[in-house]
Design a protein around this motif. Structure first.
Motif, PDB file in Angstrom:
ATOM      1  N   LEU A 193       0.849  -1.185   0.000  1.00  0.00           N
ATOM      2  CA  LEU A 193       0.000   0.000   0.000  1.00  0.00           C
ATOM      3  C   LEU A 193       0.888   1.240   0.000  1.00  0.00           C
ATOM      4  CD1 LEU A 193      -2.877  -0.875   2.503  1.00  0.00           C
ATOM      5  CD2 LEU A 193      -2.785  -1.187   0.036  1.00  0.00           C
ATOM      6  N   ARG A 194       0.442   2.246  -0.715  1.00  0.00           N
ATOM      7  CA  ARG A 194       1.238   3.448  -0.957  1.00  0.00           C
ATOM      8  C   ARG A 194       1.666   4.117   0.347  1.00  0.00           C
ATOM      9  NH1 ARG A 194      -1.830   7.558  -4.641  1.00  0.00           N
ATOM     10  NH2 ARG A 194      -3.265   7.612  -2.896  1.00  0.00           N
ATOM     11  N   ILE A 195       2.954   4.385   0.480  1.00  0.00           N
ATOM     12  CA  ILE A 195       3.427   5.210   1.597  1.00  0.00           C
ATOM     13  C   ILE A 195       3.598   6.661   1.158  1.00  0.00           C
ATOM     14  CG2 ILE A 195       4.518   3.310   2.845  1.00  0.00           C
ATOM     15  CD1 ILE A 195       7.210   4.219   1.769  1.00  0.00           C
ATOM     16  N   ALA A 196       3.703   6.889  -0.157  1.00  0.00           N
ATOM     17  CA  ALA A 196       3.777   8.244  -0.716  1.00  0.00           C
ATOM     18  C   ALA A 196       3.665   8.124  -2.232  1.00  0.00           C
ATOM     19  CB  ALA A 196       5.090   8.930  -0.336  1.00  0.00           C
ATOM     20  N   PRO A 197       3.100   9.139  -2.893  1.00  0.00           N
ATOM     21  CA  PRO A 197       2.982   9.091  -4.360  1.00  0.00           C
ATOM     22  C   PRO A 197       4.176   9.699  -5.084  1.00  0.00           C
ATOM     23  CG  PRO A 197       1.787  10.977  -3.550  1.00  0.00           C
ATOM     24  CD  PRO A 197       2.390  10.298  -2.327  1.00  0.00           C
ATOM     25  N   GLU A 198       5.207  10.076  -4.346  1.00  0.00           N
ATOM     26  CA  GLU A 198       6.268  10.929  -4.886  1.00  0.00           C
ATOM     27  C   GLU A 198       6.906  10.409  -6.171  1.00  0.00           C
ATOM     28  OE1 GLU A 198      10.643  12.671  -3.535  1.00  0.00           O
ATOM     29  OE2 GLU A 198       9.104  12.289  -2.036  1.00  0.00           O
ATOM     30  N   LEU A 199       7.330   9.162  -6.162  1.00  0.00           N
ATOM     31  CA  LEU A 199       8.093   8.675  -7.307  1.00  0.00           C
ATOM     32  C   LEU A 199       7.243   8.580  -8.569  1.00  0.00           C
ATOM     33  CD1 LEU A 199      10.353   5.965  -5.612  1.00  0.00           C
ATOM     34  CD2 LEU A 199      10.702   8.433  -5.869  1.00  0.00           C
ATOM     35  N   TYR A 200       5.946   8.328  -8.401  1.00  0.00           N
ATOM     36  CA  TYR A 200       5.060   8.307  -9.574  1.00  0.00           C
ATOM     37  C   TYR A 200       4.808   9.719 -10.086  1.00  0.00           C
ATOM     38  CZ  TYR A 200       4.183   3.347  -9.064  1.00  0.00           C
ATOM     39  OH  TYR A 200       4.341   1.970  -9.021  1.00  0.00           O
ATOM     40  N   LEU A 201       4.645  10.678  -9.172  1.00  0.00           N
ATOM     41  CA  LEU A 201       4.419  12.051  -9.619  1.00  0.00           C
ATOM     42  C   LEU A 201       5.640  12.594 -10.355  1.00  0.00           C
ATOM     43  CD1 LEU A 201       2.558  13.422  -6.467  1.00  0.00           C
ATOM     44  CD2 LEU A 201       1.575  13.014  -8.719  1.00  0.00           C
ATOM     45  N   LYS A 202       6.830  12.231  -9.898  1.00  0.00           N
ATOM     46  CA  LYS A 202       8.034  12.709 -10.594  1.00  0.00           C
ATOM     47  C   LYS A 202       8.206  12.010 -11.939  1.00  0.00           C
ATOM     48  CE  LYS A 202      10.807  12.456  -6.900  1.00  0.00           C
ATOM     49  NZ  LYS A 202      11.942  12.657  -5.976  1.00  0.00           N
ATOM     50  N   ARG A 203       7.728  10.786 -12.060  1.00  0.00           N
ATOM     51  CA  ARG A 203       7.704  10.152 -13.382  1.00  0.00           C
ATOM     52  C   ARG A 203       6.858  10.974 -14.351  1.00  0.00           C
ATOM     53  NH1 ARG A 203       7.887   5.448  -9.898  1.00  0.00           N
ATOM     54  NH2 ARG A 203       9.129   3.709 -10.737  1.00  0.00           N
ATOM     55  N   LEU A 204       5.757  11.559 -13.842  1.00  0.00           N
ATOM     56  CA  LEU A 204       4.894  12.374 -14.697  1.00  0.00           C
ATOM     57  C   LEU A 204       5.598  13.659 -15.120  1.00  0.00           C
ATOM     58  CD1 LEU A 204       1.452  11.948 -12.904  1.00  0.00           C
ATOM     59  CD2 LEU A 204       2.344  10.703 -14.888  1.00  0.00           C
ATOM     60  N   VAL A 205       6.419  14.229 -14.224  1.00  0.00           N
ATOM     61  CA  VAL A 205       7.181  15.418 -14.606  1.00  0.00           C
ATOM     62  C   VAL A 205       8.190  15.047 -15.706  1.00  0.00           C
ATOM     63  CG1 VAL A 205       8.664  17.296 -13.799  1.00  0.00           C
ATOM     64  CG2 VAL A 205       6.857  16.415 -12.307  1.00  0.00           C
ATOM     65  N   VAL A 206       8.810  13.884 -15.591  1.00  0.00           N
ATOM     66  CA  VAL A 206       9.683  13.394 -16.665  1.00  0.00           C
ATOM     67  C   VAL A 206       8.904  13.343 -17.974  1.00  0.00           C
ATOM     68  CG1 VAL A 206      10.936  11.375 -17.545  1.00  0.00           C
ATOM     69  CG2 VAL A 206      11.233  12.085 -15.158  1.00  0.00           C
ATOM     70  N   GLY A 207       7.646  12.891 -17.883  1.00  0.00           N
ATOM     71  CA  GLY A 207       6.817  12.762 -19.082  1.00  0.00           C
ATOM     72  C   GLY A 207       6.309  14.072 -19.644  1.00  0.00           C
ATOM     73  N   GLY A 208       6.555  15.192 -18.974  1.00  0.00           N
ATOM     74  CA  GLY A 208       6.173  16.487 -19.519  1.00  0.00           C
ATOM     75  C   GLY A 208       5.038  17.173 -18.793  1.00  0.00           C
ATOM     76  N   PHE A 209       4.439  16.531 -17.761  1.00  0.00           N
ATOM     77  CA  PHE A 209       3.447  17.211 -16.919  1.00  0.00           C
ATOM     78  C   PHE A 209       4.219  18.075 -15.918  1.00  0.00           C
ATOM     79  CE2 PHE A 209      -0.396  14.085 -17.217  1.00  0.00           C
ATOM     80  CZ  PHE A 209      -0.469  14.325 -18.579  1.00  0.00           C
ATOM     81  N   GLU A 210       4.377  19.342 -16.245  1.00  0.00           N
ATOM     82  CA  GLU A 210       5.336  20.176 -15.530  1.00  0.00           C
ATOM     83  C   GLU A 210       4.847  20.664 -14.170  1.00  0.00           C
ATOM     84  OE1 GLU A 210       7.682  21.924 -19.450  1.00  0.00           O
ATOM     85  OE2 GLU A 210       6.282  23.222 -18.362  1.00  0.00           O
ATOM     86  N   LYS A 211       3.530  20.684 -13.946  1.00  0.00           N
ATOM     87  CA  LYS A 211       2.976  21.114 -12.657  1.00  0.00           C
ATOM     88  C   LYS A 211       1.844  20.153 -12.303  1.00  0.00           C
ATOM     89  CE  LYS A 211       2.653  25.593 -11.809  1.00  0.00           C
ATOM     90  NZ  LYS A 211       2.318  27.047 -11.915  1.00  0.00           N
ATOM     91  N   VAL A 212       2.102  19.252 -11.364  1.00  0.00           N
ATOM     92  CA  VAL A 212       1.111  18.235 -11.020  1.00  0.00           C
ATOM     93  C   VAL A 212       0.891  18.215  -9.507  1.00  0.00           C
ATOM     94  CG1 VAL A 212       1.582  16.753 -12.995  1.00  0.00           C
ATOM     95  CG2 VAL A 212       2.870  16.414 -10.874  1.00  0.00           C
ATOM     96  N   PHE A 213      -0.315  17.774  -9.106  1.00  0.00           N
ATOM     97  CA  PHE A 213      -0.573  17.561  -7.683  1.00  0.00           C
ATOM     98  C   PHE A 213      -1.548  16.415  -7.524  1.00  0.00           C
ATOM     99  CE2 PHE A 213      -4.332  20.035  -8.615  1.00  0.00           C
ATOM    100  CZ  PHE A 213      -5.268  19.708  -7.650  1.00  0.00           C
ATOM    101  N   GLU A 214      -1.511  15.823  -6.335  1.00  0.00           N
ATOM    102  CA  GLU A 214      -2.437  14.758  -5.997  1.00  0.00           C
ATOM    103  C   GLU A 214      -2.804  14.876  -4.524  1.00  0.00           C
ATOM    104  OE1 GLU A 214      -3.000   9.901  -6.333  1.00  0.00           O
ATOM    105  OE2 GLU A 214      -1.032  10.785  -6.688  1.00  0.00           O
TER     106      GLU A 214
END
Length: 501
Positions: A233-254
């Protein structure tokens, strides 16, 4: 008018329930039990807002018909006329019920309805001789039966454990509890709007991870049968959100639910809510400015001001938040600890031993400083304070400072002695990140259950290029505690984790 109080503990609860079940059986026999066709058109608060200032004569002349519904909380039965008070989410309103207006049969039934029953009423607006806004019922119906009596102290449960276990009962009987959770919903909505108004894109990332990451914490473990694989179970979404920044989503939140297999305390629940956000071409300095603005916005939305009382002490969010290094903060609050001592590993170990803090034999100066900070200083940071430039050895995902590679561009925000937010300039060097993951893996093999795993896919994502990025996580539950004057995290979580009854 006098109020009828709920059933008292002098009466046997099982006997009361039996009596109410008998009433339910009789209601069923009538063929009218649990109707589903009543249409409510008005709420208590809205009626008070529209008609509260009108005179008794004006209401009588206008003959305004309304329909309300809610739980009956008070009742005074007289001869041919009675009063009751119903409660909906917005508040309470009084009913005036007479035999002539609702009919003899219904009035006779009404006299035997119980506190806690849910009723629907059609009638006209009026004011009593004492000026209380009321609904003069022309129709009244029982919509749902309360088989259990409300607690005697129905203005709020006194048993704290019962409040958490039976939150539904707490919500029925406690105005402050209802306020807290309505405020929670509105606060989260205001935070969401603040983020989207600043051009952040809201996203959703997995809650089950093949590798737990993004924080130092012990995860919950589960198993997926079809894939025959262990998941966390997720302890934090950090590494997935940074994958999205790699993909070009420059400003994301969850706004996300996290799960950490840790103990319970006034600040900790194993399931909790955070907001994490990431912005390309940002760093920890600009993140601190943004976070400060967001928290002030939340206070204004919740309270209409930036200065308020928390647990009897004044808190002022209007002034610029303090910014101190960990060593500066310890020295400021404990002047007897010199800067030289606070950078001396031998002295730090001895001082932690004096406080009976367990210290790993491999801990470096940074870890020792953090342990001493947590033991002596964290709880004293009442005014908003950013602790900045955390040691690299306790910050495996943060970028090293160019000026001093022993520290990172990281901050934690403390308010009223609690961590509210954690952010940093993200480590975007894949080789540095891989080396730090290896250090974490060694610590895990040595027995550190909270150390991170090596995430090869995340390294692969970084190898495609993560732009300079700043990221921050804000503890939503703790922020809501602050803005609703709640002393414990379980006061702001609807259904906190509890031991089995």
């Amino acid at each position: 008018m006098t109020e009828q109080t709920p059933d008292t503990p002098l009466q046997d609860e099982n006997h009361i329930i039996a009596e109410r079940r008998a009433k339910l059986a009789k209601w069923r026999e009538s063929g009218r039990a649990y109707p589903n066709d009543f249409v409510r058109e008005n709420t208590a608060a809205k009626l008070d807002e529209i008609y509260g200032e009108k005179t008794r004569e004006a209401l009588e002349e206008e003959n305004i018909e309304v329909s309300v519904a809610g739980r009956m909380m008070l009742k005074r039965v007289m001869g041919k006329a009675s009063f009751a008070t119903v409660q909906d989410l917005s508040g309470r309103i009084q009913l005036f019920v007479t035999r002539d207006s609702v009919g003899e049969e219904i009035y006779a039934e009404f006299k035997h309805w119980d506190l806690g029953d849910i009723v629907g009423v059609v009638g006209t607006m009026m004011k009593t001789k004492t000026g209380e806004l009321s609904v003069h019922a022309s129709q009244i119906r029982l919509l749902a039966k309360s088989l259990r009596p409300l607690p005697e102290k129905f203005h709020g449960l006194s048993d704290v454990e019962q409040k958490y276990r039976q939150r539904y009962l707490d919500l029925i009987t406690n105005d402050q509890t209802r306020f807290t959770f309505v405020a929670r919903s509105r606060l989260i909505g205001s935070i969401r709007h603040y983020m989207t108004d600043h051009d952040f894109l809201e996203v959703e990332t997995p809650m089950m991870h093949p590798i737990p990451g993004g924080a130092s914490a012990k995860p919950f473990v589960t198993h997926h049968n079809a894939l025959d694989m262990e998941l966390f179970l997720r302890i934090a979404p950090e590494l997935y959100l940074k994958r999205l920044v790699v993909g070009g989503f420059e400003k994301v939140f969850e706004i996300n639910r996290n799960f950490r297999n840790e103990g319970l305390s006034p600040r900790h629940n194993p399931e909790f809510t955070m907001m994490e956000f990431y912005e390309a071409y940002s760093n920890y300095t600009s993140l601190m400015d943004f976070t400060e603005g967001l928290i002030r916005h939340a206070a204004r939305e919740a309270l209409g001001c930036e200065t308020f009382e928390y647990q009897g002490r004044t808190l002022d969010l209007s002034r610029p938040f303090h910014r101190l290094t960990m060593v500066e903060a310890i020295h400021q609050h404990h002047p007897g600890f010199s800067i030289a001592q606070l950078t001396d590993a031998i002295w730090l170990r001895q001082k932690l031993a004096d406080f009976r803090v367990t210290v790993s034999p491999t801990a470096g100066v940074g870890t020792l400083q953090m342990q001493l900070f947590e033991e002596t200083t964290e709880a004293e940071l009442w005014e908003p304070t950013y602790i900045i430039d955390y040691p690299t050895e306790v910050s495996p995902l943060a970028r090293r400072s160019d000026a001093n590679p022993d520290v990172t561009e990281r901050f934690e925000l403390f308010i009223v002695g609690r961590e509210i937010a954690n952010g940093f300039s993200e480590l975007n060097d894949p080789e540095d990140q891989a080396a730090r993951f290896l250090e974490q893996s060694k610590a895990k093999e040595a027995g550190d259950e909270e150390a991170m795993f090596f995430d090869a896919d995340y390294i692969r994502a970084l190898e495609y290029g993560l732009p300079p990025t700043g990221g921050c996580g804000i503890g939503i539950d703790r922020l809501i505690m602050l803005l609703t004057d709640s002393p414990a995290i379980r006061d702001v979580i609807l259904f906190p984790q509890m031991r089995k009854e």
